[in-house]
Design a protein around this motif. Structure first.
Motif, PDB file in Angstrom:
ATOM      1  N   ILE A   1       5.671   2.115  -8.955  1.00 35.48           N
ATOM      2  CA  ILE A   1       5.960   3.053  -7.862  1.00 35.48           C
ATOM      3  C   ILE A   1       5.330   2.557  -6.565  1.00 35.48           C
ATOM      4  O   ILE A   1       5.964   2.584  -5.496  1.00 35.48           O
ATOM      5  CB  ILE A   1       5.450   4.465  -8.222  1.00 35.48           C
ATOM      6  CG1 ILE A   1       6.195   4.998  -9.446  1.00 35.48           C
ATOM      7  CG2 ILE A   1       5.604   5.422  -7.037  1.00 35.48           C
ATOM      8  CD1 ILE A   1       5.606   6.257 -10.044  1.00 35.48           C
ATOM      9  N   ALA A   2       4.083   2.094  -6.638  1.00 37.59           N
ATOM     10  CA  ALA A   2       3.395   1.601  -5.443  1.00 37.59           C
ATOM     11  C   ALA A   2       4.101   0.380  -4.859  1.00 37.59           C
ATOM     12  O   ALA A   2       4.250   0.255  -3.631  1.00 37.59           O
ATOM     13  CB  ALA A   2       1.943   1.269  -5.785  1.00 37.59           C
ATOM     14  N   ARG A   3       4.550  -0.538  -5.715  1.00 35.35           N
ATOM     15  CA  ARG A   3       5.242  -1.743  -5.230  1.00 35.35           C
ATOM     16  C   ARG A   3       6.562  -1.390  -4.554  1.00 35.35           C
ATOM     17  O   ARG A   3       6.900  -1.942  -3.502  1.00 35.35           O
ATOM     18  CB  ARG A   3       5.477  -2.707  -6.394  1.00 35.35           C
ATOM     19  CG  ARG A   3       4.220  -3.410  -6.889  1.00 35.35           C
ATOM     20  CD  ARG A   3       4.472  -4.140  -8.205  1.00 35.35           C
ATOM     21  NE  ARG A   3       3.279  -4.833  -8.682  1.00 35.35           N
ATOM     22  CZ  ARG A   3       3.152  -5.324  -9.913  1.00 35.35           C
ATOM     23  NH1 ARG A   3       4.160  -5.223 -10.786  1.00 35.35           N
ATOM     24  NH2 ARG A   3       2.031  -5.929 -10.269  1.00 35.35           N
ATOM     25  N   ASP A   4       7.323  -0.486  -5.185  1.00 29.71           N
ATOM     26  CA  ASP A   4       8.596  -0.077  -4.575  1.00 29.71           C
ATOM     27  C   ASP A   4       8.356   0.608  -3.233  1.00 29.71           C
ATOM     28  O   ASP A   4       9.105   0.394  -2.264  1.00 29.71           O
ATOM     29  CB  ASP A   4       9.344   0.882  -5.509  1.00 29.71           C
ATOM     30  CG  ASP A   4      10.112   0.155  -6.595  1.00 29.71           C
ATOM     31  OD1 ASP A   4       9.898  -1.056  -6.777  1.00 29.71           O
ATOM     32  OD2 ASP A   4      10.921   0.809  -7.280  1.00 29.71           O
ATOM     33  N   THR A   5       7.322   1.425  -3.173  1.00 27.19           N
ATOM     34  CA  THR A   5       6.998   2.133  -1.937  1.00 27.19           C
ATOM     35  C   THR A   5       6.656   1.144  -0.829  1.00 27.19           C
ATOM     36  O   THR A   5       7.181   1.233   0.288  1.00 27.19           O
ATOM     37  CB  THR A   5       5.818   3.100  -2.175  1.00 27.19           C
ATOM     38  OG1 THR A   5       6.188   4.046  -3.182  1.00 27.19           O
ATOM     39  CG2 THR A   5       5.451   3.838  -0.894  1.00 27.19           C
TER      40      THR A   5
ATOM     41  N   MET B   1      -1.601  -2.770   3.270  1.00 31.13           N
ATOM     42  CA  MET B   1      -1.043  -1.415   3.173  1.00 31.13           C
ATOM     43  C   MET B   1      -1.736  -0.635   2.064  1.00 31.13           C
ATOM     44  O   MET B   1      -1.997  -1.180   1.000  1.00 31.13           O
ATOM     45  CB  MET B   1       0.466  -1.475   2.900  1.00 31.13           C
ATOM     46  CG  MET B   1       1.111  -0.097   2.749  1.00 31.13           C
ATOM     47  SD  MET B   1       2.868  -0.153   2.356  1.00 31.13           S
ATOM     48  CE  MET B   1       3.538  -0.613   3.933  1.00 31.13           C
ATOM     49  N   LYS B   2      -2.020   0.643   2.331  1.00 35.65           N
ATOM     50  CA  LYS B   2      -2.597   1.524   1.329  1.00 35.65           C
ATOM     51  C   LYS B   2      -1.567   2.590   0.941  1.00 35.65           C
ATOM     52  O   LYS B   2      -1.000   3.253   1.810  1.00 35.65           O
ATOM     53  CB  LYS B   2      -3.873   2.179   1.844  1.00 35.65           C
ATOM     54  CG  LYS B   2      -5.019   1.178   2.042  1.00 35.65           C
ATOM     55  CD  LYS B   2      -6.261   1.833   2.610  1.00 35.65           C
ATOM     56  CE  LYS B   2      -7.365   0.799   2.811  1.00 35.65           C
ATOM     57  NZ  LYS B   2      -8.557   1.392   3.465  1.00 35.65           N
ATOM     58  N   VAL B   3      -1.322   2.718  -0.365  1.00 31.20           N
ATOM     59  CA  VAL B   3      -0.266   3.589  -0.876  1.00 31.20           C
ATOM     60  C   VAL B   3      -0.862   4.603  -1.849  1.00 31.20           C
ATOM     61  O   VAL B   3      -1.593   4.240  -2.785  1.00 31.20           O
ATOM     62  CB  VAL B   3       0.834   2.769  -1.583  1.00 31.20           C
ATOM     63  CG1 VAL B   3       1.836   3.692  -2.267  1.00 31.20           C
ATOM     64  CG2 VAL B   3       1.542   1.865  -0.587  1.00 31.20           C
ATOM     65  N   LEU B   4      -0.527   5.866  -1.647  1.00 33.67           N
ATOM     66  CA  LEU B   4      -0.904   6.926  -2.573  1.00 33.67           C
ATOM     67  C   LEU B   4       0.283   7.221  -3.481  1.00 33.67           C
ATOM     68  O   LEU B   4       1.389   7.497  -2.994  1.00 33.67           O
ATOM     69  CB  LEU B   4      -1.293   8.192  -1.801  1.00 33.67           C
ATOM     70  CG  LEU B   4      -1.636   9.426  -2.631  1.00 33.67           C
ATOM     71  CD1 LEU B   4      -2.872   9.189  -3.497  1.00 33.67           C
ATOM     72  CD2 LEU B   4      -1.827  10.650  -1.741  1.00 33.67           C
ATOM     73  N   VAL B   5       0.073   7.154  -4.786  1.00 34.39           N
ATOM     74  CA  VAL B   5       1.123   7.467  -5.762  1.00 34.39           C
ATOM     75  C   VAL B   5       0.845   8.844  -6.350  1.00 34.39           C
ATOM     76  O   VAL B   5      -0.256   9.114  -6.836  1.00 34.39           O
ATOM     77  CB  VAL B   5       1.168   6.414  -6.887  1.00 34.39           C
ATOM     78  CG1 VAL B   5       2.147   6.838  -7.984  1.00 34.39           C
ATOM     79  CG2 VAL B   5       1.561   5.056  -6.322  1.00 34.39           C
TER      80      VAL B   5
ATOM     81  N   ASP C   1      -2.852  -4.883  -0.729  1.00 28.25           N
ATOM     82  CA  ASP C   1      -3.133  -6.286  -0.420  1.00 28.25           C
ATOM     83  C   ASP C   1      -3.500  -7.055  -1.686  1.00 28.25           C
ATOM     84  O   ASP C   1      -3.122  -8.213  -1.860  1.00 28.25           O
ATOM     85  CB  ASP C   1      -4.273  -6.389   0.593  1.00 28.25           C
ATOM     86  CG  ASP C   1      -3.872  -5.855   1.959  1.00 28.25           C
ATOM     87  OD1 ASP C   1      -2.658  -5.745   2.214  1.00 28.25           O
ATOM     88  OD2 ASP C   1      -4.769  -5.540   2.754  1.00 28.25           O
ATOM     89  N   ASP C   2      -4.256  -6.388  -2.573  1.00 21.92           N
ATOM     90  CA  ASP C   2      -4.609  -7.021  -3.851  1.00 21.92           C
ATOM     91  C   ASP C   2      -4.273  -6.133  -5.053  1.00 21.92           C
ATOM     92  O   ASP C   2      -4.637  -6.441  -6.180  1.00 21.92           O
ATOM     93  CB  ASP C   2      -6.096  -7.393  -3.875  1.00 21.92           C
ATOM     94  CG  ASP C   2      -7.007  -6.175  -3.664  1.00 21.92           C
ATOM     95  OD1 ASP C   2      -6.493  -5.035  -3.579  1.00 21.92           O
ATOM     96  OD2 ASP C   2      -8.235  -6.373  -3.585  1.00 21.92           O
TER      97      ASP C   2
END
Length: 402
Positions: A389-393, A1-5, A21-22
């Motif tokens: 924030i990225a982990r929660d998302t 998964m790719k997340v933009l914060v 992923d990493d």
């Protein structure tokens, strides 16, 4: 998964783009001066260099659009299509009593953040503009809000209530909320990993010391008290914020200077703190340099600044009934060795002994800076609010199956 914060302010947008992923950072940068002349985006390139691009950015929609454009750029970008952005996570300063954990955005959440704008008018309004900009540009992409004060929602009522008529809390939600929650949450967990502590059986004092600054008392992984209050103005002396002050002094100053409430709020938030005492700067590096050159007011500001941190450490050691670790983080906490040394000095009676020589060498790195025989570990942990924030998302979006 790719997340933009995204961290959207009144006229700015900071961003980090992660491969979850990493947990690697694929791109990062910041937009400045939205709605003003000479707006620009500054992108951090993979080689560490920064590239600045001027742009016309009348609203946050254009600002977010420029972030997307840079992410798609063949030279400085990280993706070939916006479809590669699986989710967007937002930092929200004020969740009030309403939001005590991170949440996926829908219309009711947007409305709830708007209702809380009275408690954080500059911050929440900016965050909301960022959410709605993503709504309009990527309407099917899930978004998550991570609230700055949520980590502090475990405080007991006797710690968060003010001694004013109770109906003010009932009608207007007047209480201590606390801020920098994602930072306090990250470093309290990280220090337990470093020291081999069980976070569910621990007593930790976290010191997020930057231009804005706060201290938290964390018992068994849950906050029981924190220095900021209804707004980020309370607690420690900061770059341009006064911190704790007698409310009667505020009304007295208003009378003497013929100030209206908002003028007074600006005065205490933007013209006070170390800036107000020194008349030089709100940046502690400038204050340290001036003190070394013999500026007496700069030295006074340092003494005041460090003394208040020491007082909160002592108070929170009492509230916790002891302490296992003291954590230093954020710009000043991670880099300003003198503040760490002075705030921990003469606390041996609490079991706190700092290694002065080692402390002097640590600038922005994870390190234990207490002596081997110190009963309390004193530790520097660089903060990483964006990864929280990225982990929660990622977690919420995966749970929702979006």
């Amino acid at each position: 998964m790719k997340v933009l914060v995204l961290n959207c302010g009144s006229s700015s947008i900071k961003y980090k783009f992660y491969n979850m992923d990493d947990e690697s950072v694929l791109a990062q940068g910041g937009v400045e001066r939205i709605g003003l002349d000479n707006a620009f985006i500054k992108v951090k390139l993979p080689n560490g260099e920064k590239k600045q691009i001027m742009a016309d950015l009348p609203t946050h929609k254009e600002g977010v659009s420029l972030v997307f454009k840079c992410l798609l750029d063949s030279e400085i970008g990280a993706i070939k299509s916006l479809d590669e952005i699986d989710a967007v996570g937002h930092r929200i300063v004020q969740g009030g009593d309403k939001y005590k954990q991170s949440i996926i955005v829908d219309k009711s959440v947007e409305d709830g953040i708007e209702e809380l704008c009275d408690l954080a008018p500059v911050h929440n309004a900016g965050h909301l503009k960022g959410i709605r900009a993503v709504d309009s540009l990527m309407p099917t992409t899930p978004q998550v809000c991570v609230f700055d004060n949520a980590f502090h929602s475990t405080m007991p009522d006797y710690a968060y209530l003010y001694a004013v008529p109770y109906e003010l809390y009932q009608k207007y939600h007047i209480r201590r909320y606390g801020f920098h929650g994602t930072s306090h949450r990250y470093v309290s967990k990280r220090v337990c990993e470093m020291l081999g502590l069980d976070i569910n059986n621990s007593k930790i004092i976290t010191c997020h010391i930057g231009n804005g600054a706060s201290v938290a008392a964390i018992l068994n992984g849950k906050v029981i008290d924190t220095s900021m209050g209804l707004t980020p103005l309370a607690g420690l002396m900061m770059g341009s914020r006064c911190g704790d002050i007698d409310a009667s002094a505020v009304t007295y100053i208003m009378d003497k200077l013929n100030m209206k409430p908002q003028e007074m709020a600006n005065y205490l938030n933007k013209e006070s703190g170390v800036l107000g005492i020194t008349g030089i700067s709100s940046d502690m590096r400038d204050i340290e340099n001036a003190a070394r050159e013999g500026n007496e007011r700069a030295q006074l500001a340092l003494n005041m600044y460090n003394y208040r941190i020491k007082k909160y450490i002592g108070a929170y050691a009492a509230a916790l009934g002891g302490v296992d670790a003291i954590v230093w983080t954020a710009g000043v906490g991670e880099n300003q060795t003198g503040t760490r040394e002075e705030a921990c000095a003469n606390l041996e009676y609490l079991g706190i002994k700092i290694d002065v020589e080692k402390n002097a060498k640590i600038h922005g790195d994870e390190a234990i800076i207490s002596t081997p025989d110190s009963k309390v570990k004193v530790v520097v942990v660089p903060t990483d609010e964006e990864i929280v924030i990225a982990r929660d998302t990622k977690e919420l979006v995966e749970k929702a199956g979006k």
